[in-house]
Design a protein around this motif. Structure first.
Motif, PDB file in Angstrom:
ATOM      1  N   LEU A  22       0.869  -0.794   0.267  1.00 45.11           N
ATOM      2  CA  LEU A  22      -0.094  -0.524  -0.300  1.00 45.11           C
ATOM      3  C   LEU A  22       0.650   1.288   0.101  1.00 45.11           C
ATOM      4  N   LEU A  23       1.870   1.171   0.419  1.00 42.89           N
ATOM      5  CA  LEU A  23       2.517   2.408   0.826  1.00 42.89           C
ATOM      6  C   LEU A  23       3.810   2.754  -0.549  1.00 42.89           C
ATOM      7  N   ILE A  24       3.756   1.732  -1.249  1.00 43.31           N
ATOM      8  CA  ILE A  24       4.313   1.484  -2.317  1.00 43.31           C
ATOM      9  C   ILE A  24       3.737   2.406  -3.825  1.00 43.31           C
ATOM     10  N   VAL A  25       2.102   2.232  -3.003  1.00 40.83           N
ATOM     11  CA  VAL A  25       0.901   2.957  -4.202  1.00 40.83           C
ATOM     12  C   VAL A  25       0.719   4.626  -3.871  1.00 40.83           C
ATOM     13  N   ALA A  26       1.132   4.292  -2.706  1.00 36.03           N
ATOM     14  CA  ALA A  26       1.153   5.924  -2.195  1.00 36.03           C
ATOM     15  C   ALA A  26       2.574   6.526  -2.552  1.00 36.03           C
ATOM     16  N   SER A  27       3.548   6.189  -2.548  1.00 30.46           N
ATOM     17  CA  SER A  27       4.974   6.382  -2.585  1.00 30.46           C
ATOM     18  C   SER A  27       4.772   6.847  -4.366  1.00 30.46           C
ATOM     19  N   LEU A  28       3.956   5.772  -4.748  1.00 30.12           N
ATOM     20  CA  LEU A  28       3.675   6.381  -6.677  1.00 30.12           C
ATOM     21  C   LEU A  28       2.978   7.224  -7.047  1.00 30.12           C
ATOM     22  N   VAL A  29       1.995   8.029  -6.338  1.00 33.06           N
ATOM     23  CA  VAL A  29       0.967   8.805  -5.865  1.00 33.06           C
ATOM     24  C   VAL A  29       2.083  10.096  -5.671  1.00 33.06           C
ATOM     25  N   ILE A  30       2.606  10.119  -4.503  1.00 34.71           N
ATOM     26  CA  ILE A  30       3.413  11.001  -4.302  1.00 34.71           C
ATOM     27  C   ILE A  30       4.389  11.655  -4.803  1.00 34.71           C
ATOM     28  N   PHE A  31       5.072  10.702  -5.623  1.00 32.84           N
ATOM     29  CA  PHE A  31       6.049  10.958  -6.705  1.00 32.84           C
ATOM     30  C   PHE A  31       6.006  11.644  -8.075  1.00 32.84           C
ATOM     31  N   ILE A  32       4.674  11.579  -8.389  1.00 26.37           N
ATOM     32  CA  ILE A  32       3.869  11.896  -9.172  1.00 26.37           C
ATOM     33  C   ILE A  32       3.498  13.536  -8.974  1.00 26.37           C
ATOM     34  N   VAL A  33       3.028  13.799  -7.959  1.00 23.18           N
ATOM     35  CA  VAL A  33       1.912  14.891  -7.962  1.00 23.18           C
ATOM     36  C   VAL A  33       3.725  15.909  -7.204  1.00 23.18           C
ATOM     37  N   SER A  34       5.129  15.189  -6.543  1.00 20.34           N
ATOM     38  CA  SER A  34       6.141  16.094  -6.285  1.00 20.34           C
ATOM     39  C   SER A  34       6.596  16.081  -7.688  1.00 20.34           C
ATOM     40  N   TYR A  35       6.972  15.382  -8.471  1.00 22.53           N
ATOM     41  CA  TYR A  35       7.258  15.293  -9.877  1.00 22.53           C
ATOM     42  C   TYR A  35       6.465  16.733 -10.813  1.00 22.53           C
ATOM     43  N   ILE A 123      20.113   6.902 -22.941  1.00 19.56           N
ATOM     44  CA  ILE A 123      19.893   6.316 -21.642  1.00 19.56           C
ATOM     45  C   ILE A 123      18.380   6.146 -22.492  1.00 19.56           C
ATOM     46  N   PRO A 124      18.301   4.184 -22.607  1.00 21.42           N
ATOM     47  CA  PRO A 124      16.778   3.659 -22.347  1.00 21.42           C
ATOM     48  C   PRO A 124      16.038   4.253 -21.417  1.00 21.42           C
ATOM     49  N   SER A 125      14.525   4.143 -22.175  1.00 15.95           N
ATOM     50  CA  SER A 125      13.799   4.688 -21.036  1.00 15.95           C
ATOM     51  C   SER A 125      13.294   3.961 -19.909  1.00 15.95           C
ATOM     52  N   TYR A 126      13.562   2.758 -20.145  1.00 13.34           N
ATOM     53  CA  TYR A 126      13.142   1.984 -18.795  1.00 13.34           C
ATOM     54  C   TYR A 126      14.199   1.864 -17.702  1.00 13.34           C
ATOM     55  N   VAL A 127      15.002   2.732 -17.713  1.00 16.78           N
ATOM     56  CA  VAL A 127      16.480   2.641 -16.814  1.00 16.78           C
ATOM     57  C   VAL A 127      16.044   3.601 -16.096  1.00 16.78           C
ATOM     58  N   ASN A 128      14.881   4.915 -15.908  1.00 20.37           N
ATOM     59  CA  ASN A 128      13.699   5.914 -15.865  1.00 20.37           C
ATOM     60  C   ASN A 128      12.695   5.530 -14.884  1.00 20.37           C
ATOM     61  N   TYR A 129      12.727   4.640 -15.694  1.00 25.05           N
ATOM     62  CA  TYR A 129      11.301   3.865 -14.761  1.00 25.05           C
ATOM     63  C   TYR A 129      11.983   2.825 -13.857  1.00 25.05           C
ATOM     64  N   VAL A 130      13.255   2.207 -13.661  1.00 23.38           N
ATOM     65  CA  VAL A 130      13.679   1.213 -12.728  1.00 23.38           C
ATOM     66  C   VAL A 130      14.635   2.528 -11.560  1.00 23.38           C
ATOM     67  N   GLU A 131      14.839   3.112 -12.105  1.00 21.23           N
ATOM     68  CA  GLU A 131      15.229   4.203 -11.113  1.00 21.23           C
ATOM     69  C   GLU A 131      14.301   4.702 -10.170  1.00 21.23           C
ATOM     70  N   SER A 132      13.066   5.020 -10.754  1.00 17.08           N
ATOM     71  CA  SER A 132      11.744   5.924  -9.985  1.00 17.08           C
ATOM     72  C   SER A 132      11.485   4.503  -9.416  1.00 17.08           C
ATOM     73  N   PHE A 133      11.180   3.415 -10.004  1.00 17.78           N
ATOM     74  CA  PHE A 133      10.500   2.515  -9.051  1.00 17.78           C
ATOM     75  C   PHE A 133      11.482   2.369  -7.253  1.00 17.78           C
ATOM     76  N   THR A 134      13.090   2.113  -7.920  1.00 19.93           N
ATOM     77  CA  THR A 134      13.587   2.321  -6.683  1.00 19.93           C
ATOM     78  C   THR A 134      13.311   3.846  -5.725  1.00 19.93           C
ATOM     79  N   LEU A 135      13.229   4.477  -6.162  1.00 21.80           N
ATOM     80  CA  LEU A 135      13.074   5.610  -5.245  1.00 21.80           C
ATOM     81  C   LEU A 135      12.064   5.772  -4.307  1.00 21.80           C
ATOM     82  N   MET A 136      10.635   5.086  -5.053  1.00 20.22           N
ATOM     83  CA  MET A 136       9.280   3.973  -4.703  1.00 20.22           C
ATOM     84  C   MET A 136       9.522   3.740  -3.528  1.00 20.22           C
ATOM     85  N   LEU A 137      10.098   2.436  -3.998  1.00 16.41           N
ATOM     86  CA  LEU A 137      10.511   1.694  -2.250  1.00 16.41           C
ATOM     87  C   LEU A 137      11.288   2.185  -1.657  1.00 16.41           C
ATOM     88  N   ALA A 138      12.033   3.031  -1.817  1.00 15.14           N
ATOM     89  CA  ALA A 138      12.691   3.760  -0.767  1.00 15.14           C
ATOM     90  C   ALA A 138      11.882   4.779   0.338  1.00 15.14           C
TER      91      ALA A 138
END
Length: 182
Positions: A22-35, A123-138
């Motif tokens: 649930l917190l990963i989903v919340a982190s996704l929302v926080i990330f998108i809004v902050s971005y 840089i391939p776009s999937y690298v940005n997705y992996v990096e963003s996902f890692t930040l969301m996990l953190a």
């Protein structure tokens, strides 16, 4: 004399995997809004150029490193130290919000200037997705640890360590791919 054996038992740490999800989903929302807030910030052309020059300076520093190994190590250490900081209770999630905001402002700066970072193109776009996902996990782990410390509950260290190792491996993958593109 009778002893109460129930009081002698230690409490086992509770598993928090569902809450992490649930917190990963919340982190996704926080990330998108902050971005988006960062991307929609008003930047003057001089502020945009200042941000771009800082980014170009960092990329130049990476390009000047002598070997692929040193580039991978430098990128890994730079990125993983940030990810580790985002895992810390209370301040980590705030740092994640700031990072997403500054990422949005940097992308806006490149849009204002009309330039495209050579690093972003290569840089391939999937690298940005992996990096963003890692930040969301953190961010999610930082939120979870904040909750655990605030409620004074037991921490299941093996779960937290496994999440940290997953983050380290994802950041190492990102660092390896980015270093080959520089």
């Amino acid at each position: 004399m009778s002893t109460n054996t129930n009081s002698l038992k230690t409490q086992e740490p509770v598993s928090y995997w569902k809450l992490r999800g649930l917190l990963i989903v919340a982190s996704l929302v926080i990330f998108i809004v902050s971005y988006q807030v960062g991307f929609n910030a008003n930047l003057s052309p001089s502020e945009a150029n200042s941000l771009i020059q800082d980014n170009i300076s960092y990329i130049s520093t990476l390009k000047s490193l002598p070997s692929l190994d040193s580039k991978v190590l430098r990128i890994f250490l730079d990125e993983y130290s940030v990810v580790l900081a985002c895992n810390t209770p209370f301040l980590g999630p705030a740092l994640s919000i700031y990072l997403a905001y500054t990422s949005g402002t940097l992308d806006k700066a490149y849009m204002i200037s009309g330039n495209v970072s050579s690093l972003q193109v290569d840089i391939p776009s999937y690298v940005n997705y992996v990096e963003s996902f890692t930040l969301m996990l953190a961010t999610a782990e930082g939120l979870l640890l904040s909750y655990i410390y605030a409620k004074k509950k037991k921490i299941n260290y093996s779960e937290t360590i496994s999440i940290l190792l997953l983050q380290a491996s994802l950041i190492f993958l990102v660092a390896s791919i980015v270093a080959t593109q520089i």
